[in-house]
Structures are given as C-alpha cells and as structure tokens.
Design a protein around this motif. Structure first.
Motif, mmCIF file in Angstrom:
data_model
loop_
_atom_site.group_PDB
_atom_site.id
_atom_site.type_symbol
_atom_site.label_atom_id
_atom_site.label_comp_id
_atom_site.label_asym_id
_atom_site.label_seq_id
_atom_site.Cartn_x
_atom_site.Cartn_y
_atom_site.Cartn_z
ATOM 1 N N ARG A 1 30.250 26.436 11.853
ATOM 2 C CA ARG A 1 28.574 26.718 12.435
ATOM 3 C C ARG A 1 27.725 25.613 12.101
ATOM 4 O O ARG A 1 26.511 24.752 12.503
ATOM 5 N N VAL A 2 27.835 25.063 10.580
ATOM 6 C CA VAL A 2 26.815 24.209 10.119
ATOM 7 C C VAL A 2 27.050 23.239 10.246
ATOM 8 O O VAL A 2 26.486 22.111 10.441
ATOM 9 N N VAL B 1 23.640 21.126 11.905
ATOM 10 C CA VAL B 1 23.789 19.561 11.526
ATOM 11 C C VAL B 1 23.843 17.551 12.246
ATOM 12 O O VAL B 1 23.416 17.414 12.313
ATOM 13 N N SER B 2 25.463 18.705 13.129
ATOM 14 C CA SER B 2 25.374 17.158 13.796
ATOM 15 C C SER B 2 24.173 17.103 15.099
ATOM 16 O O SER B 2 24.298 16.312 15.449
ATOM 17 N N VAL B 3 23.450 18.485 15.896
ATOM 18 C CA VAL B 3 22.565 17.703 16.304
ATOM 19 C C VAL B 3 21.060 18.032 15.927
ATOM 20 O O VAL B 3 20.431 18.440 16.355
ATOM 21 N N ASN B 4 21.090 18.324 14.734
ATOM 22 C CA ASN B 4 19.593 17.087 13.256
ATOM 23 C C ASN B 4 18.602 18.125 13.475
ATOM 24 O O ASN B 4 17.865 18.605 13.827
ATOM 25 N N ARG B 5 19.638 19.547 13.569
ATOM 26 C CA ARG B 5 18.873 21.311 12.958
ATOM 27 C C ARG B 5 18.529 21.339 11.523
ATOM 28 O O ARG B 5 18.001 22.480 11.202
ATOM 29 N N ARG C 1 24.320 22.620 2.566
ATOM 30 C CA ARG C 1 25.475 24.046 1.617
ATOM 31 C C ARG C 1 24.968 25.178 1.254
ATOM 32 O O ARG C 1 25.605 26.233 1.151
ATOM 33 N N THR C 2 23.534 25.879 1.723
ATOM 34 C CA THR C 2 23.056 27.071 1.038
ATOM 35 C C THR C 2 23.418 27.976 1.648
ATOM 36 O O THR C 2 23.714 29.124 2.143
ATOM 37 N N ALA C 3 23.347 27.232 3.670
ATOM 38 C CA ALA C 3 23.243 28.178 4.614
ATOM 39 C C ALA C 3 25.208 28.347 4.942
ATOM 40 O O ALA C 3 25.362 29.636 5.411
ATOM 41 N N VAL C 4 25.685 27.388 4.690
ATOM 42 C CA VAL C 4 27.338 27.776 4.518
ATOM 43 C C VAL C 4 27.678 28.867 3.841
ATOM 44 O O VAL C 4 28.932 29.914 4.307
ATOM 45 N N GLN C 5 27.107 28.577 2.530
ATOM 46 C CA GLN C 5 28.276 30.184 1.446
ATOM 47 C C GLN C 5 26.732 31.317 2.123
ATOM 48 O O GLN C 5 28.087 32.957 1.657
ATOM 49 N N PRO D 1 19.560 13.292 19.255
ATOM 50 C CA PRO D 1 18.591 13.786 18.685
ATOM 51 C C PRO D 1 18.037 15.133 18.976
ATOM 52 O O PRO D 1 17.872 15.028 20.565
ATOM 53 N N TYR D 2 17.802 16.621 19.076
ATOM 54 C CA TYR D 2 17.661 17.610 19.733
ATOM 55 C C TYR D 2 16.407 17.672 20.298
ATOM 56 O O TYR D 2 15.400 17.537 19.338
ATOM 57 N N VAL D 3 16.399 17.662 21.532
ATOM 58 C CA VAL D 3 14.127 17.759 21.787
ATOM 59 C C VAL D 3 14.420 18.987 22.366
ATOM 60 O O VAL D 3 15.003 19.275 24.255
ATOM 61 N N ASP D 4 13.253 19.898 22.018
ATOM 62 C CA ASP D 4 13.008 21.001 22.932
ATOM 63 C C ASP D 4 12.534 20.657 24.244
ATOM 64 O O ASP D 4 11.484 20.012 24.823
#
Length: 148
Positions: free
Chosen positions: A61-62, A66-70, A77-81, A145-148
């Motif tokens: 998930r992380v 990160v790969s879609v620039n979010r 590091r903190t999100a994956v924990q 880059p992800y664009v809304d």
C-alpha cells in the motif's frame, strides 16, 4: 523350598504389572508436554504469519501511494508501521528508497520491511530456538504525477 520362595515374591510383583490404575495419568503426563508445545507452536506460527501478512500489505500500500506521488518517503516510514500489528510495530525496520526521484519515467520506489521472528509474535517461545528474519520487499515503478 526354592520354588515356594520365588512364587511368594513373584506373585505380588505380577499384580503390579497387571494393574491399570494410574495408566491414564501416566499417559497424560507423557503426552501433555507434546500437546502443549504443539498448541503454542500453532499459535506462535499463526501470529508470525499474521505479522508478515500485515508487513506485506503495508509495504504494498505504501509503495503504491508513494509511486503515485501521494506521499513522501519520510511519511511512508511512519505510514507503513500502522499496518504492522501493535506488538511488532516498534521493532520493525523500514527502508523506503527511490532509484531516481528526479526522473519519473525510470524511478523505482522500493519499500523494505524487516523484523526478527521472535519480535513478530507476542509470545516468543519456539522462535527463540531457531532465530530467523521476516523480510518483505515491494518495488514499484513510479507513475506520472497524480492529478485530481
């Protein structure tokens, strides 16, 4: 005379070998350690697999986020924990790296989690006997880059 002596000694001893009193307790005393170690082993193996599953899911998930620039690598590091079970959260080693962050066409996001097996379970009994390492690695190509 000699025959009478052996008969008088062997008759009470033969009763001991034929007696079934206490046989169940003896069998239980022999089998119980094996059964309890198997029970704890199944529980411990289940918690290690659960921790590994959380590590793998969190890394996937992380890395995707990160790969879609979010998310930045520092936030990752903190999100994956948060995906790792609570008993292993402080002991997991997280490594988030990118191969070429300036070029999105060839950049690879690498998320690697590692933890000792005895830290991946709340009740480390059998994993201390043969220590081993749980490692989860996810590599994803960065998307535009992800664009809304």
């Amino acid at each position: 005379m000699l025959k009478v002596y052996f008969t008088s000694v062997s008759r009470p001893l033969s009763g001991i070998f034929r007696s079934r009193q206490g046989a169940t307790a003896t069998e239980m005393a022999l089998i119980l350690p094996l059964l309890t170690s198997m029970l704890f082993g199944v529980f411990e193996f289940g918690t290690v697999v659960y921790a590994y599953s959380g590590m793998q899911f969190g890394a996937n998930r992380v890395a995707r986020t990160v790969s879609v620039n979010r998310m930045t690598s520092a936030q990752a590091r903190t999100a994956v924990q948060n995906y790792v079970p609570a008993w292993a959260r402080n002991d997991v080693t997280v490594l988030v790296s990118q191969s070429n962050p300036s070029d999105t066409n060839i950049n690879l996001v690498n998320v690697q989690l590692s933890i000792a097996a005895d830290k991946a379970t709340p009740l480390p009994l059998l994993t201390r006997i043969a220590p081993w390492q749980l490692t989860s690695t996810v590599v994803m190509k960065q998307e535009l880059p992800y664009v809304d």
